[in-house]
Enzyme design. Structure first.
Site, mmCIF file in Angstrom:
data_model
loop_
_atom_site.group_PDB
_atom_site.id
_atom_site.type_symbol
_atom_site.label_atom_id
_atom_site.label_comp_id
_atom_site.label_asym_id
_atom_site.label_seq_id
_atom_site.Cartn_x
_atom_site.Cartn_y
_atom_site.Cartn_z
ATOM 1 N N LYS A 205 40.404 38.643 18.805
ATOM 2 C CA LYS A 205 40.689 39.976 19.336
ATOM 3 C C LYS A 205 40.931 40.999 18.217
ATOM 4 O O LYS A 205 40.752 42.194 18.417
ATOM 5 C CB LYS A 205 41.921 39.946 20.240
ATOM 6 C CG LYS A 205 41.850 38.999 21.416
ATOM 7 C CD LYS A 205 40.856 39.447 22.469
ATOM 8 C CE LYS A 205 41.035 38.732 23.788
ATOM 9 N NZ LYS A 205 40.669 37.308 23.739
HETATM 10 C C1 LIG Z 1 40.094 36.463 24.622
HETATM 11 C C2 LIG Z 1 39.756 35.127 24.143
HETATM 12 C C3 LIG Z 1 38.620 34.445 24.629
HETATM 13 C C4 LIG Z 1 37.728 35.024 25.704
HETATM 14 O O1 LIG Z 1 37.025 36.142 25.274
HETATM 15 P P1 LIG Z 1 36.404 37.168 26.343
HETATM 16 O O2 LIG Z 1 35.845 38.280 25.553
HETATM 17 O O3 LIG Z 1 37.563 37.603 27.196
HETATM 18 O O4 LIG Z 1 35.404 36.416 27.123
HETATM 19 C C5 LIG Z 1 38.339 33.201 24.096
HETATM 20 N N1 LIG Z 1 39.128 32.640 23.154
HETATM 21 C C6 LIG Z 1 40.217 33.261 22.670
HETATM 22 C C7 LIG Z 1 41.058 32.577 21.657
HETATM 23 C C8 LIG Z 1 40.566 34.530 23.134
HETATM 24 O O5 LIG Z 1 41.648 35.146 22.649
#
Ligand SMILES: *Cc1c(COP(=O)(O)O)cnc(C)c1O
Length: 487
Positions: A102
């Site tokens: 993120k």
């Molecule tokens: C948010 C997240 C995901 C999923 O990603 P999306 O863009 O919501 O599909 C997968 N793994 C981790 C560690 C995340 O923080």
């Protein structure tokens, strides 16, 4: 470049406005009018830094933002704080302050929002409202903390995130941040935030007090666009490593929750990047697996709390953007599908969309499969995966077995294993039953001879600054209380 809404009532929107609004007034999501084809020109410049590549890609979309400003935003976001590494076929996206992918988007978003606010002549303060399944919240707090004229409010499911994730949020410093636990799950939190955004009276009331609401969830186009960058970066890195030849097609594997990350890879393909299949990996909340198999999206089921909590999601918001492309950009179809989802909890797509969806493969992994994979890869390659990444790895194997398609892959590696140390220890059969979560970190580090990332190593000593818990029906009240606005 302009942006349009998937629901058809807004068009010709400049990026600054789309970023500030977060979600369109008609309830739809902003999408670019077209996809700039830049792969052929980018592949000739093979020695770009991550920041330079980011500039070239983002600049295609955010054309109303001055070049110099954009370069500054990118440098402020990433310099010394974030990097992407490709190891084996893993696209490691977690080398940032919060140890999850993120950061790639949420370090950048505040920088671009600050500038967008100026361009739009928006007075007063912007309040970023975010529902989190664990990682978005911390990354938004880190990105927006102490950014002038912004506040950030994070709602998380009180019993739906890992202890490390919770501590990362509850110890957040900054004079403009608020963290709120919710009695409810992530979907409750996300749908309440969406309702708040859709409530024009409520927004009007806040606006009179000088507050504009905006979103840091992956529905914001300001978050989606910077995520396109690392697929280009990862692809060019595979070329440099000699793993693939230039222009050779690869498959991408993405552990998926809200469908933001995998959608960014789809956008990268529309820009020319040689990707063949998109492998969408889910945990036991396998709504998307079912959807890609039979064209029916059915959220009418219990949310399961798994060991990949950031993917414990039943309503994947960004899928709307894919459906928009799949339908041939037909807003009428999108309105019908989304109405049916909110009214009945289910929809089925038409044959044209089903045909389009063949570019995607959906499967899921159970906790047992995830554990086995973590252990196997660690023992075989001395490589440590987190639980989310392992979901991707398991589904990649299923795909290859089922199809015999052994094209090279990029597997999005979305979090540091140290973010979920107890699960990793369980997988590796390191006994940590009787010790607390922060000791588990040390055990994992000792046993695997991997270093704990700095920001996690100091977590247990930090002071808890946020401990409020509200009912899921009182999220507005919690917000008003923080902002000091009367009901
Ligand atoms: C948010 C997240 C995901 C999923 O990603 P999306 O863009 O919501 O599909 C997968 N793994 C981790 C560690 C995340 O923080």
């Amino acid at each position: 470049m302009h942006f349009i809404s998937t629901r058809g009532l807004e068009n010709g929107v400049v990026s600054a406005m789309a970023i500030i609004n977060g979600i369109s007034k008609d309830g739809g999501l902003y999408v670019p009018e077209e996809f700039p084809k830049v792969y052929d020109s980018l592949k000739k410049e093979n020695d770009l830094s991550y920041e330079e590549l980011a500039f070239k890609i983002i600049n295609e979309y955010f054309t109303d933002i001055d070049d110099k400003e954009l370069m500054e935003a990118i440098n402020e976001a990433y310099n010394d704080r974030f990097s992407v590494e490709v190891k084996n076929n893993f696209l490691e996206l977690y080398h940032g302050p919060t140890c999850a992918f993120k950061d790639a988007a949420l370090l950048f978003l505040p920088q671009i929002m600050k500038r967008a606010k100026k361009i739009c002549n928006k007075e007063g303060e912007i309040v970023i409202l975010t529902a989190t399944s664990g990682d978005t919240g911390k990354a938004a707090l880190e990105g927006f903390k102490d950014v002038d004229q912004f506040k950030v409010v994070v709602y998380y499911p009180k019993n739906g995130v890992s202890p490390i994730q919770e501590r990362q949020m509850s110890t957040q410093k900054g004079n403009n941040v608020k963290v709120i636990g919710i009695n409810g799950n992530f979907d409750d939190a996300q749908s309440a935030v969406k309702q708040i955004f859709g409530d024009n009276d409520f927004k009007e009331k806040l606006s009179k007090e000088g507050f504009t609401l905006s979103s840091a969830n992956s529905i914001n186009i300001g978050r989606l666009v910077p995520q396109i960058v690392y697929y280009f970066y990862g692809y060019f890195d595979l070329v440099k490593q000699g793993v693939i030849k230039q222009d050779e097609k690869i498959n991408v594997v993405v552990p998926t929750g809200n469908f933001g990350n995998i959608l960014a890879s789809y956008y990268a393909k529309q820009m020319g990047l040689p990707i063949d299949k998109f492998i969408c990996a889910s945990n036991e909340n396998k709504v998307l697996t079912d959807f890609f198999k039979n064209g029916v999206y059915d959220k009418r089921r219990e949310l399961v709390l798994t060991e990949s909590p950031s993917m414990d999601i039943l309503v994947s918001s960004n899928l709307e953007r894919l459906l928009f492309e799949a339908s041939g950009r037909d807003s009428e179809v999108i309105n019908e599908l989304m109405n049916s989802l909110s009214k009945d909890g289910v929809y089925e797509v038409n044959d044209k969309i089903k045909e389009f969806l063949k570019e995607f493969y959906g499967e899921y992994a159970t906790t047992e499969e995830v554990y086995d994979a973590i252990k196997e890869v660690y023992e075989k390659d001395n490589y440590l995966m987190d639980t989310h990444t392992a979901v991707g790895y398991v589904v990649k194997n299923k795909y290859q077995k089922e199809t015999n398609d052994f094209k090279q892959v990029l597997i999005a590696s979305t979090a540091s294993p140290f973010k979920f140390p107890r699960s990793i220890c369980n997988a590796l059969k390191i006994d940590v039953d009787k010790i607390d979560d922060f000791k588990v970190l040390e055990e994992l580090s000792k046993n695997t001879k991997n270093e704990i990332p700095n920001s996690l190593a100091t977590l247990s000593q930090e002071k808890v600054l946020h401990d409020e818990v509200w009912d899921k029906l009182e999220m507005r009240e919690a917000l008003l209380s923080y902002l000091g606005v009367e009901k």
